[in-house]
Design a protein around this motif. Structure first.
Motif, PDB file in Angstrom:
ATOM      1  N   VAL A 253       0.842  -1.207   0.000  1.00  0.00           N
ATOM      2  CA  VAL A 253       0.000   0.000   0.000  1.00  0.00           C
ATOM      3  C   VAL A 253       0.871   1.249   0.000  1.00  0.00           C
ATOM      4  O   VAL A 253       0.612   2.219  -0.726  1.00  0.00           O
ATOM      5  N   MET A 254       1.947   1.216   0.788  1.00  0.00           N
ATOM      6  CA  MET A 254       2.832   2.396   0.860  1.00  0.00           C
ATOM      7  C   MET A 254       3.454   2.705  -0.500  1.00  0.00           C
ATOM      8  O   MET A 254       3.635   3.867  -0.866  1.00  0.00           O
ATOM      9  N   ARG A 258       0.865   8.070  -2.646  1.00  0.00           N
ATOM     10  CA  ARG A 258       1.734   9.170  -3.081  1.00  0.00           C
ATOM     11  C   ARG A 258       2.875   9.361  -2.069  1.00  0.00           C
ATOM     12  O   ARG A 258       2.767   8.916  -0.926  1.00  0.00           O
ATOM     13  N   ARG A 259       3.922  10.069  -2.500  1.00  0.00           N
ATOM     14  CA  ARG A 259       5.101  10.169  -1.642  1.00  0.00           C
ATOM     15  C   ARG A 259       4.788  10.873  -0.323  1.00  0.00           C
ATOM     16  O   ARG A 259       5.319  10.533   0.722  1.00  0.00           O
ATOM     17  N   ASN A 260       3.899  11.877  -0.373  1.00  0.00           N
ATOM     18  CA  ASN A 260       3.615  12.633   0.846  1.00  0.00           C
ATOM     19  C   ASN A 260       2.481  12.044   1.681  1.00  0.00           C
ATOM     20  O   ASN A 260       2.161  12.574   2.745  1.00  0.00           O
ATOM     21  N   GLY A 272      -4.587   2.343   6.698  1.00  0.00           N
ATOM     22  CA  GLY A 272      -5.042   3.711   6.478  1.00  0.00           C
ATOM     23  C   GLY A 272      -4.081   4.451   5.566  1.00  0.00           C
ATOM     24  O   GLY A 272      -2.871   4.221   5.620  1.00  0.00           O
ATOM     25  N   VAL A 273      -4.640   5.311   4.720  1.00  0.00           N
ATOM     26  CA  VAL A 273      -3.800   6.200   3.901  1.00  0.00           C
ATOM     27  C   VAL A 273      -4.350   7.607   4.090  1.00  0.00           C
ATOM     28  O   VAL A 273      -5.520   7.859   3.768  1.00  0.00           O
ATOM     29  N   LEU A 274      -3.534   8.474   4.628  1.00  0.00           N
ATOM     30  CA  LEU A 274      -3.952   9.860   4.857  1.00  0.00           C
ATOM     31  C   LEU A 274      -3.387  10.696   3.715  1.00  0.00           C
ATOM     32  O   LEU A 274      -2.178  10.742   3.507  1.00  0.00           O
ATOM     33  N   MET A 275      -4.313  11.308   2.965  1.00  0.00           N
ATOM     34  CA  MET A 275      -3.889  12.050   1.768  1.00  0.00           C
ATOM     35  C   MET A 275      -4.182  13.533   1.986  1.00  0.00           C
ATOM     36  O   MET A 275      -5.299  13.984   1.719  1.00  0.00           O
TER      37      MET A 275
END
Lengths: 428, 178
Positions: A253-254, A258-260, A272-275
């Motif tokens: 997933v990482m 996106r990079r940030n 979780g992915v915090l965008m």
């Protein structure tokens, strides 16, 4: 620099200007308070002993028993010459007996001590006597009806008029409340250790954050601006090496994020992915890609390859939304569950759910979990040492995942008690 | 001014001198046994208010400070017992005092010493706090209400423990040139 140097340095200390000023101020304050107390007719002496401690009766026994009386402590004394034991009225009360009811003697004394502690008490008194040195210990005494109390005992060696040891005296204090508080702290520490252990392997330093750290990141992002939170759930969660599988999926997933973006391991099979700073549409597109690639990927974490089912839930947040990080996590988790139930890959929420809606959604989930035996209960007996009996049971609640396995506390919430409270409040 | 008024003024003056001279030492004595400054100050103030009430008698003692130490200790014990009764469940372990470098001045040395004493049983700390102020063993036994043998035993125990603490902090070796 050694101890003597430090002691000499400490002894050379002279009051500073500040300390002198403070002493003068406090002196004035004492005088004012004294005048006020006298005007109010307050009893200022109370049970204070007005006698000069350096003069008058200087015998060891009266001195120690008097000091114990003033501090409301019990005393028990053994006379080496006569082998007689005596104890004070306060000591009788610590033993749970009215003063004068029990005739003190060595056998009775050891009978009143808890059987598991009697040997330790014998050893401590024996050592104090043989080595001619003071000692102290905490032990239990058994009151009538089997009630157990904890007492702390200072054992001192008495010196006779001839300068030779003449006996022992113990000053005792009922410390049951303190002991129970200490045991409670130990129990909580053990619980914390278990929870920490359950979280081992989640959220290494440079890798994905654990649930707590991820929540902190969400709060930070909320304060800084808008963004989207994605929560992805995968199944199956087990396999022969669930931790390894978890780590593999997290890495996968990482790589897709996106990079940030900030990634987190929220629980078994939940990521979780915090965008930050992204609109809902591009975030949904990215989430779609991640979930589809997850479904297509063959993961090897054990003897066999494994394909995963995956679902995503998104929620967009604005700067200074009223919703907390926990609220956003709940919304995103509700969204992926909704996607799974409806056969969709994703569900995206344009804004956090209203508080009452979120609460209702949780209530529905809890009801469904209760109806579907989605919880399991652990009971832990609480022994009240004062009564020497189990007076209540602590009930710990754990949720079961879809595979029917209990989810460790940290992974479903921040603590077991929080989990229990949440269940109570939503059920209630 | 009447004779009674003159006597009262004299008592006030001598009590104030005593207070100014000793209040810091009494506070330090209690701080060797209790880390809660507020509780210590409360016990010191209560003690001195009582001392003022009995000052006519106490000021006649050879060493009034001995009475003040003894009474202050009981006041502190009572305050601690009351606090425990009210907040037993929230009592936490007192964090151990640490010192990363040898004390640079007398104040730091005192603070280090008080911190170390608070890690020891209260009775042992009280014995040593009085011993380093120059009180004799029999005086300490009488002020604290314990056996003479206990004072000797505690003093050597505390000394051993303090050496361990100094060693743990990395400055347990004698200074050069001593």
């Amino acid at each position: 620099m050694d101890l003597d140097d430090i002691l000499a340095l400490a002894a050379s200390h002279k009051p500073t200007v500040f300390e002198r000023a403070s002493a003068s101020r406090n002196t004035r304050w004492v005088q004012q308070q004294y005048a006020r107390a006298k005007a109010d007719g307050r009893d200022l002496v109370g049970d204070v002993d007005p006698r000069d401690p350096l003069n008058g009766d200087t015998g060891e026994i009266p001195r120690i028993t008097r000091a114990a009386q003033l501090a409301k402590l019990g005393t028990v004394r053994w006379d080496a010459a006569t082998n007689e034991v005596t104890w004070s009225d306060e000591m009788s009360l610590i033993f749970g007996r009215a003063p004068g009811v029990v005739r003190p003697c060595i056998e009775t004394l050891y009978r009143l001590v808890h059987p598991d502690d009697a040997r330790r008490v014998r050893e401590a008194t024996g050592t104090a006597w043989v080595r001619r040195t003071a000692t102290e210990l905490t032990c239990r005494v058994v009151q009538p009806g089997g009630i157990t109390r904890w007492v702390h005992c200072y054992i001192e060696v008495l010196t006779g008029a001839d300068g030779e040891p003449a006996g022992l005296i113990g000053t005792t204090q009922d410390v049951t409340e303190l002991e129970l508080a200490r045991q409670e702290r130990e129990r909580r520490a053990r619980r914390r250790a278990i929870v920490e252990q359950a979280s081992d392997g989640l959220g290494p330093g440079d890798g994905p954050r654990d649930r707590t750290a991820f929540s902190d990141e969400i709060d930070r992002a909320r304060r800084a601006g808008s963004g989207v939170l994605l929560v992805i759930a995968t199944e199956p969660q087990g396999g022969t090496d669930p931790d390894r599988l978890c780590a593999l999926v997290a890495t996968f997933v990482m790589k897709l994020a996106r990079r940030n973006d900030i990634c987190g391991l929220l629980g078994p099979g939940e990521f979780g992915v915090l965008m930050p700073g992204i609109g809902l549409r591009p975030a949904t597109s990215l989430a779609q890609t991640i979930v589809e690639k997850l479904r297509a990927q063959l993961f090897v974490a054990g003897p066999h390859g494994l394909r995963l089912g995956a679902w995503g839930g998104l929620v967009r947040f604005e700067a200074h939304d009223e919703s907390s990080s926990i609220d956003l996590l709940i919304d995103a988790e509700s969204a992926w569950r909704h996607a799974k139930e409806t056969g969709a890959v994703l569900k995206a929420l344009p804004r956090p759910a209203p508080a009452d809606e979120r609460q209702e959604a949780w209530r529905t989930r809890v009801r469904a979990a209760v109806a579907g035996n989605g919880f399991t209960l652990y009971t832990q007996p609480i022994l009240d040492l004062r009564l020497n009996q189990i007076t209540r049971q602590e009930i710990l609640l754990r949720t079961l995942n879809d595979a029917g396995n209990p989810v460790p506390p940290r992974r479903c919430s921040t603590s077991p008690s929080t989990s229990t409270r949440r269940c109570r409040s939503t059920c209630g | 001014m009447t004779a009674a008024e003159r006597r009262l003024a004299e008592l006030d003056a001598s009590f104030e001198d005593f207070c100014r001279e000793n209040i810091v030492a009494v506070e330090r004595f209690l701080r060797s046994q209790c880390g809660d400054r507020e509780l210590v100050q409360e016990a010191v103030q209560e003690t001195l208010i009582t001392a003022r009430d009995k000052w006519e008698e106490i000021s006649g003692y050879e060493k009034p400070l001995a009475w003040v130490y003894k009474t202050a200790r009981y006041k502190l014990m009572n305050e601690q017992a009351r606090q425990r009764r009210e907040a037993t469940a929230t009592l936490d372990e007192v964090p151990s005092d640490r010192l990363v470098a040898p004390p640079a001045d007398s104040r730091e040395a005192q603070e280090w010493l008080l911190g170390c004493l608070r890690r020891l049983p209260e009775r042992q700390a009280a014995v040593f706090a009085l011993a380093i102020e120059g009180w004799t063993d029999p005086e300490i036994a009488r002020i604290l209400g314990m056996a003479d043998n206990t004072v000797r035993s505690y003093k050597s125990t505390v000394r051993r423990r303090l050496k361990e603490f100094a060693g743990d902090a990395g400055f347990g070796t004698p200074a050069r040139g001593r």
